[in-house]
Design a protein around this motif. Structure first.
Motif, PDB file in Angstrom:
ATOM      1  N   ARG A 182       1.041  -1.110  -0.357  1.00 60.69           N
ATOM      2  CA  ARG A 182       0.138  -0.128  -0.146  1.00 60.69           C
ATOM      3  C   ARG A 182       0.561   1.293   0.070  1.00 60.69           C
ATOM      4  NH1 ARG A 182      -2.879  -4.054   1.067  1.00 60.69           N
ATOM      5  NH2 ARG A 182      -5.181  -3.741   1.092  1.00 60.69           N
TER       6      ARG A 182
ATOM      7  N   ASN B 121       0.939   2.739  -3.676  1.00 57.95           N
ATOM      8  CA  ASN B 121       0.383   3.530  -4.725  1.00 57.95           C
ATOM      9  C   ASN B 121      -0.222   4.638  -3.294  1.00 57.95           C
ATOM     10  OD1 ASN B 121      -0.830   1.680  -3.691  1.00 57.95           O
ATOM     11  ND2 ASN B 121      -2.863   1.705  -5.104  1.00 57.95           N
TER      12      ASN B 121
ATOM     13  N   LEU C 172      -1.436   4.485  -1.158  1.00 53.83           N
ATOM     14  CA  LEU C 172      -2.718   3.922  -0.181  1.00 53.83           C
ATOM     15  C   LEU C 172      -1.971   3.835   1.162  1.00 53.83           C
ATOM     16  CD1 LEU C 172      -4.581   1.189  -1.629  1.00 53.83           C
ATOM     17  CD2 LEU C 172      -5.037   4.027  -1.894  1.00 53.83           C
TER      18      LEU C 172
ATOM     19  N   ARG D 152      -2.705  11.675  -8.758  1.00 51.30           N
ATOM     20  CA  ARG D 152      -4.206  10.678  -9.071  1.00 51.30           C
ATOM     21  C   ARG D 152      -3.534  10.512 -10.447  1.00 51.30           C
ATOM     22  NH1 ARG D 152      -7.940  14.204  -5.806  1.00 51.30           N
ATOM     23  NH2 ARG D 152      -7.371  15.435  -7.739  1.00 51.30           N
TER      24      ARG D 152
ATOM     25  N   LYS E 236      -0.997   7.606 -10.060  1.00 52.32           N
ATOM     26  CA  LYS E 236      -2.015   6.423  -9.960  1.00 52.32           C
ATOM     27  C   LYS E 236      -2.570   5.372 -11.223  1.00 52.32           C
ATOM     28  CE  LYS E 236      -3.366   7.242  -5.089  1.00 52.32           C
ATOM     29  NZ  LYS E 236      -4.211   7.171  -4.306  1.00 52.32           N
ATOM     30  N   LYS E 237      -2.768   6.308 -11.795  1.00 53.23           N
ATOM     31  CA  LYS E 237      -3.167   5.269 -13.261  1.00 53.23           C
ATOM     32  C   LYS E 237      -2.117   4.888 -13.750  1.00 53.23           C
ATOM     33  CE  LYS E 237      -7.284   9.200 -13.073  1.00 53.23           C
ATOM     34  NZ  LYS E 237      -7.397   9.938 -13.823  1.00 53.23           N
TER      35      LYS E 237
ATOM     36  N   MET F 115      -4.029  -2.014  -8.906  1.00 50.41           N
ATOM     37  CA  MET F 115      -3.742  -2.875  -7.895  1.00 50.41           C
ATOM     38  C   MET F 115      -5.088  -3.839  -7.993  1.00 50.41           C
ATOM     39  SD  MET F 115      -3.854  -1.566  -5.126  1.00 50.41           S
ATOM     40  CE  MET F 115      -3.231  -2.674  -3.454  1.00 50.41           C
TER      41      MET F 115
ATOM     42  N   PHE G  25      -7.310  -7.039  -5.946  1.00 52.03           N
ATOM     43  CA  PHE G  25      -7.377  -7.887  -4.596  1.00 52.03           C
ATOM     44  C   PHE G  25      -7.769  -8.965  -4.299  1.00 52.03           C
ATOM     45  CE2 PHE G  25      -8.685  -3.219  -5.658  1.00 52.03           C
ATOM     46  CZ  PHE G  25      -7.788  -1.716  -4.658  1.00 52.03           C
TER      47      PHE G  25
ATOM     48  N   ASN H 179     -13.301  -6.249  -5.087  1.00 50.30           N
ATOM     49  CA  ASN H 179     -13.797  -5.264  -4.773  1.00 50.30           C
ATOM     50  C   ASN H 179     -13.638  -4.711  -6.351  1.00 50.30           C
ATOM     51  OD1 ASN H 179     -12.308  -5.601  -2.247  1.00 50.30           O
ATOM     52  ND2 ASN H 179     -10.932  -3.731  -2.527  1.00 50.30           N
ATOM     53  N   LEU H 180     -14.735  -5.449  -6.986  1.00 49.47           N
ATOM     54  CA  LEU H 180     -15.670  -5.009  -7.690  1.00 49.47           C
ATOM     55  C   LEU H 180     -16.938  -4.521  -7.622  1.00 49.47           C
ATOM     56  CD1 LEU H 180     -15.350  -7.728 -10.234  1.00 49.47           C
ATOM     57  CD2 LEU H 180     -14.275  -5.996 -10.370  1.00 49.47           C
TER      58      LEU H 180
ATOM     59  N   PRO I  19     -12.105   2.552 -14.539  1.00 52.78           N
ATOM     60  CA  PRO I  19     -10.599   3.875 -14.570  1.00 52.78           C
ATOM     61  C   PRO I  19     -10.689   5.173 -15.764  1.00 52.78           C
ATOM     62  CG  PRO I  19     -10.179   1.705 -14.116  1.00 52.78           C
ATOM     63  CD  PRO I  19     -11.570   1.807 -14.639  1.00 52.78           C
TER      64      PRO I  19
ATOM     65  N   LEU J 242     -13.221   7.127 -15.417  1.00 51.43           N
ATOM     66  CA  LEU J 242     -12.594   8.445 -14.452  1.00 51.43           C
ATOM     67  C   LEU J 242     -11.646   9.570 -14.401  1.00 51.43           C
ATOM     68  CD1 LEU J 242     -11.992   6.764 -10.993  1.00 51.43           C
ATOM     69  CD2 LEU J 242     -13.493   7.457 -11.610  1.00 51.43           C
TER      70      LEU J 242
ATOM     71  N   ARG K 251     -10.083  -4.627 -15.481  1.00 50.86           N
ATOM     72  CA  ARG K 251      -9.591  -3.524 -14.593  1.00 50.86           C
ATOM     73  C   ARG K 251      -8.604  -2.057 -14.445  1.00 50.86           C
ATOM     74  NH1 ARG K 251     -13.240  -2.324  -8.920  1.00 50.86           N
ATOM     75  NH2 ARG K 251     -11.544  -3.570  -8.447  1.00 50.86           N
TER      76      ARG K 251
END
Lengths: 359, 216
Positions: A49, A52, A54, A78, A81-82, A86, A88, A92-93, A106, A109, A153
């Motif tokens: 973590r 990136n 976190l 930000r 980060k693209k 990452m 999980f 985490n969908l 993404p 965004l 993703r």
């Protein structure tokens, strides 16, 4: 490339300081599939973590492709980060969105054009083998498929780094294999640097080329996967290695020893890459007046090289036996005699670990 | 004065009017406050001790005032907002102040149900706090929010029964003034039946919507 430079992280919880990371120095080279292994609470989740941000390191810095992300403004961060995907453990969908929309997120965004998003999403879904599931919702998918969506993703924005946070821990062994193969493919085809944290040595064995072992917030050992498997220097690492390559001497061998102690001797030969089992055994048997009986074997392949051990019984007169032994020792292997009083060597530090690792 | 069908229809209309308008404004207030309670809490995307420590006690205060007290206590404020302190429209102001904070707690719970992992994934993607709210938190909490709004609506229908205290009218008022105070059992019976049907209808609608959105 990811460089951890003297990274420490301290959590404050009720006046108690918890040192989650202690002066970590690790370099993940471009194109590496780098594994970090450790038991729960070793600090590996915190470590991944900090890449990136976190989690921000309390001291030290993490340098990504030459840049220290902690120095950047929110906006620049930000953007950066693209470049870091990452995935999980629990995927985490978004359950409220289709597979397509999840993978598109993404890109949405980043305010990409609709047409561009559609092309990219289908391209990446094809790559992970879920093109036909685009209109499905996550709860209609299996665990392995969900992780594929997670991977799609993470790759949507064409990152140069992929972080895998226990990505296969919630999957069955079969599915784990297929996800690991996909990660391998990503590393090879897209040249993406992959950082994996896991508590399963199997994962390290399958995909990683380099590994760091963590314990109590420190890296206690690191190097090429082969070296770590071949010559683990710490007890923790040995335990992890044992979860994949068993090196304990089975009870039955000791029983045999007790029964005919005087007619034969039993040896454990460790193969560490260069030589493989079969020719060595047959060559020894041909060359010297000894009979060789393979009692037990456990050899696995690691990055194309065999690693593991054979337990053999050598039968013959003392002189021939010594010469045969000398011959074997001169090969690129390690030989240890299994003796009755040495039996403690094989047994006392084994079992419990295996449970802890998979449990 | 006899209870006529016309009277009941008018009361039904008044109830629906009060419920729908105050639900609309109450939802806006509830969602905004509920969202603030979530995102400004410790460790969340817009951690802000000041805002949290203002919003939290305000919500608690309004939630602890019994509605019948609130109804009369804020009469001057009501007059300021809608120009009158009696009638159906006047009842809407206290109804909004009653249901808004109530709903903010329900919204807070709905939003807290969203897995932290979702927010982590959003952060890892480089989403802005606003993007996290409307692209991740709200869509994921939506089915649960529908249920929260359903619960609030039913609470609101109950609260409108007290609106009679400020001349608000509505089914509850009819039940009290005609049924209870004039011993007309049939009036109580009819109004209660209508309320039961409305509540059942609202709950079923809420459940159907939720299931449809959640796709189970």
């Amino acid at each position: 490339m990811i460089e951890f430079k003297n990274v420490s992280k301290v959590f404050d919880s009720n006046d108690k300081k918890i040192h989650a990371l202690n002066d970590i120095n690790v370099v993940v080279e471009k194109g590496d599939v780098f594994g970090v292994i450790g038991f729960s609470g070793a600090g590996k989740s915190t470590l991944i973590r900090t890449v990136n941000l976190l989690e921000y390191p309390t001291s030290g810095e993490v340098i990504i492709e030459g840049k220290s992300l902690a120095m950047l403004s929110e906006k620049e961060l930000r953007e950066e980060k693209k470049n870091i995907g990452m995935i999980f453990q629990h995927f985490n969908l978004l359950n409220s969105k289709t597979v397509f929309d999840n993978v598109a997120m993404p890109l949405i965004l980043s305010k990409k054009k609709k047409k561009e998003i559609e092309e990219r999403v289908y391209e990446i879904l094809r790559f992970v083998g879920l093109e036909d599931k685009a209109k499905n919702y996550p709860n209609q998918l299996s665990g392995g498929q969900k992780q594929r969506v997670g991977i799609a993703r993470a790759l949507a924005t064409n990152p140069s780094i992929l972080l895998c946070d226990e990505a296969t821990s919630a999957l069955d062994p079969q599915t784990t294999k297929s996800i690991l193969n996909l990660l391998k493919k990503i590393n090879e085809e897209y040249k993406i640097t992959i950082l994996i944290i896991t508590h399963e040595m199997e994962v390290i064995k399958e995909v990683c080329n380099r590994v760091a072992v963590m314990e109590e917030g420190r890296v206690i050992e690191s190097g090429s996967v082969f070296d770590i498997f071949a010559r683990p220097t710490t007890e923790t690492t040995r335990n992890f290695v044992r979860s994949v390559v068993r090196d304990d001497v089975p009870e039955s061998v000791y029983k045999m020893l007790k029964e005919d102690e005087y007619t034969s001797r039993i040896f454990k030969i460790d193969f560490l890459g260069a030589s493989s089992g079969q020719p060595l055994i047959s060559r020894t048997a041909k060359k010297y007046q000894v009979d060789i009986n393979v009692l037990f074997g456990n050899i696995t392949e690691l990055q194309g090289m065999p690693i593991g051990n054979l337990i053999v019984e050598l039968i013959g007169n003392d002189v021939e036996l010594e010469r045969a032994l000398q011959f074997i020792r001169n090969q690129d292997v390690e030989v240890k005699e299994v003796s009755e009083n040495g039996s403690h060597y094989g047994t006392h530090r084994t079992s419990a670990v295996g449970y802890a690792i998979h449990g | 004065m006899e209870v006529t069908t016309e009277l009941i229809v008018q009361a039904l209309w008044d109830t629906l009017y009060m419920v729908s308008i105050s639900l609309l404004f109450g939802s806006i207030i509830g969602i905004i406050l509920g969202m603030l309670l979530v995102v400004t809490r410790k460790g969340h995307i817009l951690e802000n001790k000041l805002i949290f420590s203002i919003v939290n006690p305000i919500v608690n205060t309004f939630r602890s005032i019994p509605f019948i007290i609130l109804l009369v206590a804020i009469i001057p404020f009501t007059r300021l907002i809608v120009g009158t302190s009696i009638g159906t429209t006047a009842a809407i102001v206290p109804l909004v102040l009653h249901i808004g904070p109530y709903m903010s707690r329900l919204v807070e719970n709905s939003l807290l149900e969203v897995d932290d992992g979702i927010i982590e994934a959003a952060k890892a993607m480089g989403a802005t706090p606003l993007q996290i709210i409307y692209r991740f938190l709200l869509p994921e909490a939506f089915p649960s929010l529908i249920l929260s709004i359903t619960t609030a609506t039913i609470g609101l229908i109950g609260a409108t029964a007290m609106a009679g205290a400020v001349g608000g009218g509505g089914l509850g008022d009819v039940a009290i003034t005609y049924g209870y105070q004039r011993f007309s059992t049939i009036t109580i019976f009819v109004t209660v039946i209508i309320l039961v049907i409305i509540v059942q209808g609202v709950q079923s609608l809420g459940n159907i919507l939720e299931r449809k959105i959640r796709r189970v």
